[in-house]
Write an enzyme that holds these catalytic residues in place. Sequence first.
Site, PDB file in Angstrom:
ATOM      1  N   CYS A 195      24.016  10.267  -0.239  1.00 54.99           N
ATOM      2  CA  CYS A 195      25.304  10.829   0.030  1.00 54.99           C
ATOM      3  C   CYS A 195      25.558  12.019   0.691  1.00 54.99           C
ATOM      4  O   CYS A 195      24.410  12.743   1.016  1.00 54.99           O
ATOM      5  CB  CYS A 195      26.104  11.525  -1.474  1.00 54.99           C
ATOM      6  SG  CYS A 195      25.805  10.316  -2.993  1.00 54.99           S
TER       7      CYS A 195
ATOM      8  N   HIS B 236      19.096  11.086  -3.329  1.00 55.66           N
ATOM      9  CA  HIS B 236      20.439  11.917  -3.687  1.00 55.66           C
ATOM     10  C   HIS B 236      20.457  12.987  -2.764  1.00 55.66           C
ATOM     11  O   HIS B 236      19.526  13.644  -2.570  1.00 55.66           O
ATOM     12  CB  HIS B 236      20.375  12.600  -5.179  1.00 55.66           C
ATOM     13  CG  HIS B 236      20.430  11.390  -6.088  1.00 55.66           C
ATOM     14  ND1 HIS B 236      21.518  10.632  -6.348  1.00 55.66           N
ATOM     15  CD2 HIS B 236      19.728  10.950  -6.849  1.00 55.66           C
ATOM     16  CE1 HIS B 236      21.475   9.533  -7.304  1.00 55.66           C
ATOM     17  NE2 HIS B 236      20.278  10.011  -7.558  1.00 55.66           N
TER      18      HIS B 236
ATOM     19  N   GLU C 156       0.999  -1.377   0.119  1.00 54.05           N
ATOM     20  CA  GLU C 156       0.076  -0.042   0.141  1.00 54.05           C
ATOM     21  C   GLU C 156       0.661   1.273  -0.017  1.00 54.05           C
ATOM     22  O   GLU C 156       1.498   1.535   0.999  1.00 54.05           O
ATOM     23  CB  GLU C 156      -0.812  -0.016   1.260  1.00 54.05           C
ATOM     24  CG  GLU C 156      -2.059  -0.874   1.274  1.00 54.05           C
ATOM     25  CD  GLU C 156      -3.166  -0.741   2.369  1.00 54.05           C
ATOM     26  OE1 GLU C 156      -3.704  -1.804   2.503  1.00 54.05           O
ATOM     27  OE2 GLU C 156      -2.866   0.316   3.074  1.00 54.05           O
TER      28      GLU C 156
END
Lengths: 556, 327
Positions: free
Chosen positions: B184, B142, B96
């Site tokens: 990162c 990211h 879900e």
Amino acid sequence: MILLLRAVAMVTRLLPLLLLVTTTHTTETYLEHLDIKHLPGSKVHTEFTFTSTSTSVNGRDFNILPRPLVQIILSYEVEELSLTLTQGMWRDRLWGFTENTAPPGAQFLVWFGGKSETVDTRWQHVRNSISGITCASLGSLSSEDTVSPLFSLKPTGLTTTKGDRDYVRYGVSPAEVVCTENLTPWLKLLPCSSSSGLASLLDSSKIYNTAYHSLSLTVRRIRMGDGIAWVIEQRISLVFAPLQLYGRASWSMKGLLGRTLVDTCPVASSTTINVETPGEGATVTPNLHTPLSGKGVTFDAGNITQTKILNVAVNIPDNAGPARVVPPAIHVHTYISRISSSSSGHIVTLFTNNRDTDITVLYMQVVPWWLRLYVHTMSITDLSSSSSPITHEKLNLDLARDRETPYTLEIVFTIPARSTAKFSIQFDPLLLRWNEYPPDAHHGRHIPSGVVSYKDNEQVVRLYSDSPLVYLPTPDFSMPFNVLCLVSTVIAIVYGSIFSLTTKELACIKENEVKKGLLIQLITALRGALKKQETGSGVVKKEQTEQNENSEGTKK
Amino acid sequence: MNWIFLLLLSLFTPGFNTAHTNNWAVIVDASRYWFNYRHVANALSIYYSVKRLGIPDSHIILMLSDDMACNPRNPTSAQIFNNRDRHVQIYPDDVEVDYRDSEVTVENFFRVLTDRLPEGTPRSKRLMSDENSNILVYLTGHGGDGFLKFQDTEEMNAMELSDVFQQMHEKKRYNELLFMIDTCQAGSMVLPIKSPNIIGVGSSTVGQDSLSHHGDHEIGVYVIDRWTYYTLDFLEKIRPNSQAKLKELFRVYSTADIRSTPQYSNLKLFNSRSIDKILITDFFGSVRQTVLFNEGTVEEALAQRTVGEEALFLVPNNLELVSQLPF
């Protein structure tokens, strides 16, 4: 031993059915049906229909209807609701006419009862609640995507609204993705969920590998006997391509769906499978079917699964001809024509009438506000008779307000027999504010499909056109960052220089009072040494006298 | 009598000396586009583990920025894998997803955490936690020094996030919170957190990149990130009644394996317990202490329940069919 177990299983299965059929004047029925048709191109169209009917009056004694849905309908006084989630388009030119089609993406239509002033808030709540129980992002359908059509999309069930547009809200999200997370809660609305019955055949890894798949949920009221009944219809329509899946036109349930029917839902009063025979030479197995007047065969799955596992299969010989389909009376195609993403263009819809009689159609097109329409350029012409104009019989035009509502165009006109009519209107794309673009702005945005309604032998048919993708003129999204950098640099240089100039003073000081760094001392020493070589003893004397002076100073 | 029983139970039951009564998880994948398949796989793997260990869907908020399973580029239709050998399919039939596609924004994420959602938001999209809730917050995407990128169009600032956590603390929306982030320079998101009872773990320190683990040649992209891979490796061995501690999980993160150094937030702020006493299941699972009462029967309890006035299906007397077309 096995027979005894089966008998016990049968009795326990029938018990709840006996208890459920009538409870305090409420009649409830649940039907499961599967329609299988063959389409040209060796494609197979499977349509599962799950219908729950209840005459429950007091809203408390129902067992089959799904409680989350019923509570939403009760709390917000919904009279009719229709939700479809579709991936792909029904290619009616290839696959012929079918009754229940849906536009690509998510389509949500609600007719409300009660007071018309509260419809907007109730629409927001119903959207959010339904999005919660189906995992579809209907909550983000804002007023920018919602319309209230005047002529189109009237309720198909019983209503108190008299079809007044104040009580209807229609929103389309053409880019909505349909995946497993939409199927799971949709299946949970069924009485037997996905544990038994035809719903147990649905495996997400198989049904999403199809040319077209559509989930739909409709709720409405009908007359039943002396009273009123609520009908909840859940339908899933799939188009498989067995030729692409495993290289043969012959197919079986195990091959297409990955599963076979082991048992049926105990609550279902009938579970039937209709298979349309594709032509001469094709055989339908297992041989437990009964013929269905001229159209094919039918399986009574409820009976069969009590003793066997049902795996319907059709064997099509290699020399079989293409499947026959009913050509559609009207074929609709919408497209955008223009030169580049920032130029103006035309929205064009072509209507092709394949019949020998004139057909009157009602065409509704919703255009988002960010394509500014030039209403005076709207035209309908008959392409088959050298673009002679077709005058419309009725017209409703709701103009858009920027960032508030879209355009709604509704036109009634007649397409002559065996002709193609062309509707076109010119538009200018608008440059939006930089934060109004969707995350992948370069993908473009979809325009909702057009809805075409017409009468075919006293039956009302609804068709949907394509949902064209429009490239938006996008700004350079790196501009805010670039501007900040440039402005900061300019301010730093200009301000910094002015600050230095205005807050610093130039003052004179004696050279030997200045404390010099090591490097500068080395350089002056080197220079002195070089000059010494050039000028000779004079400099030496000078230095010596300076040194004498210094040493005298320190002695003191 | 009962309180003596409870007292004895709390003294002698190992590991149940926490004040939390319910568990929540907020799992977010912040990246869009096919080449960020591994971020969706990261988020779904954690979702799968957390469900397996007992947290129900009603207590999980899953936000995925893009659809990978039904993406036309996906050769395995409606299936997502986090490993080349495809042992486990992490997009099963009962998945879900609460926030999808363009609904995953920084604003919506913060609204979910602080519960400032518009009226009518369904329950599946709300984080209805209280001061006795242990929450697991997992982010992946990211990132850079001080930010996490959402949908490739906007950024979430580390300072904003630490402020939101502080708001959660002031509104008493959590008992303990485990914040895990796999991007990162994840350490930059973890270091500014100053609110009490939050443990933050980032997959890399400031200045370091977090790397992906391996890819699938048929799918064509990387399918899992290193730090999440080793986290899952550890979680696979955990059962719902496991007594494994959080310190054992942190010990698994060796720089040689994950090729980046994990960054922890100020563990001194976690003043209730130390990490060698916190159970993994305090955050990843939903194990509850069951207390048996010997008084009364189920029938008596049900009889005492008052049935409220329920709405009725009103049948108006002016129901009629309307004409479908205006001609």
